[in-house]
Scaffold this active site. Structure first.
Site, PDB file in Angstrom:
ATOM      1  N   GLU A  41      50.653 -12.615 -19.256  1.00  0.00           N
ATOM      2  CA  GLU A  41      50.281 -11.617 -18.154  1.00  0.00           C
ATOM      3  C   GLU A  41      50.365 -10.326 -18.213  1.00  0.00           C
ATOM      4  O   GLU A  41      50.115  -9.402 -18.763  1.00  0.00           O
ATOM      5  CB  GLU A  41      48.971 -12.340 -17.419  1.00  0.00           C
ATOM      6  CG  GLU A  41      48.357 -10.742 -16.957  1.00  0.00           C
ATOM      7  CD  GLU A  41      47.995 -11.643 -15.290  1.00  0.00           C
ATOM      8  OE1 GLU A  41      47.899 -12.639 -14.976  1.00  0.00           O
ATOM      9  OE2 GLU A  41      47.537 -10.759 -14.463  1.00  0.00           O
ATOM     10  N   ASP A  45      49.818  -5.953 -20.617  1.00  0.00           N
ATOM     11  CA  ASP A  45      50.259  -5.536 -18.887  1.00  0.00           C
ATOM     12  C   ASP A  45      49.993  -3.818 -19.199  1.00  0.00           C
ATOM     13  O   ASP A  45      49.315  -2.710 -20.224  1.00  0.00           O
ATOM     14  CB  ASP A  45      49.379  -5.492 -17.602  1.00  0.00           C
ATOM     15  CG  ASP A  45      49.517  -4.806 -16.883  1.00  0.00           C
ATOM     16  OD1 ASP A  45      47.956  -4.799 -16.568  1.00  0.00           O
ATOM     17  OD2 ASP A  45      50.134  -3.346 -16.713  1.00  0.00           O
ATOM     18  N   ASP A 114      43.049 -11.358 -17.547  1.00  0.00           N
ATOM     19  CA  ASP A 114      44.368 -11.539 -17.194  1.00  0.00           C
ATOM     20  C   ASP A 114      44.446 -12.399 -18.395  1.00  0.00           C
ATOM     21  O   ASP A 114      45.711 -12.270 -18.714  1.00  0.00           O
ATOM     22  CB  ASP A 114      44.421 -12.859 -16.537  1.00  0.00           C
ATOM     23  CG  ASP A 114      44.650 -12.030 -15.085  1.00  0.00           C
ATOM     24  OD1 ASP A 114      44.883 -11.172 -15.511  1.00  0.00           O
ATOM     25  OD2 ASP A 114      44.242 -12.473 -14.029  1.00  0.00           O
ATOM     26  N   GLU A 117      45.557  -9.919 -21.306  1.00  0.00           N
ATOM     27  CA  GLU A 117      46.561  -9.486 -21.476  1.00  0.00           C
ATOM     28  C   GLU A 117      47.804 -10.613 -22.270  1.00  0.00           C
ATOM     29  O   GLU A 117      48.120 -10.189 -22.841  1.00  0.00           O
ATOM     30  CB  GLU A 117      46.724  -9.019 -20.146  1.00  0.00           C
ATOM     31  CG  GLU A 117      46.126  -8.317 -19.149  1.00  0.00           C
ATOM     32  CD  GLU A 117      46.166  -7.798 -18.184  1.00  0.00           C
ATOM     33  OE1 GLU A 117      46.068  -6.798 -17.712  1.00  0.00           O
ATOM     34  OE2 GLU A 117      46.080  -8.615 -17.074  1.00  0.00           O
TER      35      GLU A 117
HETATM   36 MN    MN Z   1      45.640  -8.906 -14.805  1.00  0.00          MN
END
Ligand code: MN
Length: 235
Positions: A41, A45, A114, A117
């Site tokens: 994650e 990101d 999340d 990502e």
């Molecule tokens: Mn996140």
């Protein structure tokens, strides 16, 4: 079991264990002593940040940095990732402890964002860190949607930032946000947030605290703008 997802992504994984890790919540990983999605994650990101900024800069070279920053603030947010993630139906694949699953957490906005990502990090790593491929897959899926949202002015402004600029300038004060209530089951919550500054008060509602704050801030911007213009004309 990931075939449908792979088809949507237009990418076939060489190593399915990394894809599985992208869907593994910490509660599930702990019970079995396996890896979870958090590190993916973190990487994902940054990848999404890069891909979206790259798309904005190449599609809208005439826009100024400040405008791009406002667009970016919206496009690189939990709410927007959640919206994109819905097209891939990610909640179907999330692995969680039974307790978390029963609490409806597979539908949680933050968790889905999340996982979204983490998914891009998984593609990146599985492809041997092929940045161009990842970008191409992302743009194939979402490029047109993002570009047309920006063109049609559908990218919501960040009202909290806008409001703060107004109140700082006017009173050298920041607005205060307070959660008034959270209602509904965990997978379908409604947040009510109050925004206050001086004698003004507004309330916003939304599916996340952030969304409710944005709504309250938007109403406050409206309220202050109309009160300013009426006081300015009487001055
Ligand atoms: Mn996140």
């Amino acid at each position: 079991m990931y075939q449908e997802l792979e088809e949507k992504l237009g990418y076939k994984f060489k190593d399915l264990s990394i894809l599985r890790q992208a869907f593994t919540h910490i509660s599930y990983a702990r019970e079995r002593g396996i890896g979870h999605y958090e590190n993916l994650e973190f990487l994902g990101d940054s990848l999404l940040n890069f891909m979206i900024v790259d798309l904005l800069v190449s599609e809208f070279p005439q826009k100024r940095e400040g405008t791009l920053a406002t667009l970016k603030a919206y496009l690189i947010s939990e709410d927007f990732f959640y919206e994109l993630a819905q097209e891939l139906e990610l909640s179907r694949y999330i692995l969680m402890s039974r307790g978390e699953t029963e609490r409806g957490q597979v539908h949680n906005i933050s968790i889905i964002s999340d996982v979204f990502e983490a998914l891009w990090a998984a593609v990146y790593l599985d492809s041997g860190k092929d940045c161009n491929l990842v970008k191409e897959l992302f743009n194939n899926l979402f490029g047109e949607k993002i570009v047309s949202m920006v063109r049609e002015g559908k990218v919501r402004k960040d009202f909290k930032t806008e409001l703060q600029e107004i109140t700082q300038k006017r009173w050298k004060e920041r607005p205060v946000y307070r959660v008034m209530s959270v209602e509904g089951p965990s997978h379908d919550r409604t947040f009510s947030v109050e925004c206050s500054v001086k004698e003004f008060r507004t309330v916003g509602r939304g599916k996340s605290k952030k969304q409710a704050e944005q709504e309250a801030a938007r109403k406050m911007v409206d309220a202050l703008t109309s009160s300013f213009s009426s006081s300015e004309t009487s001055e």
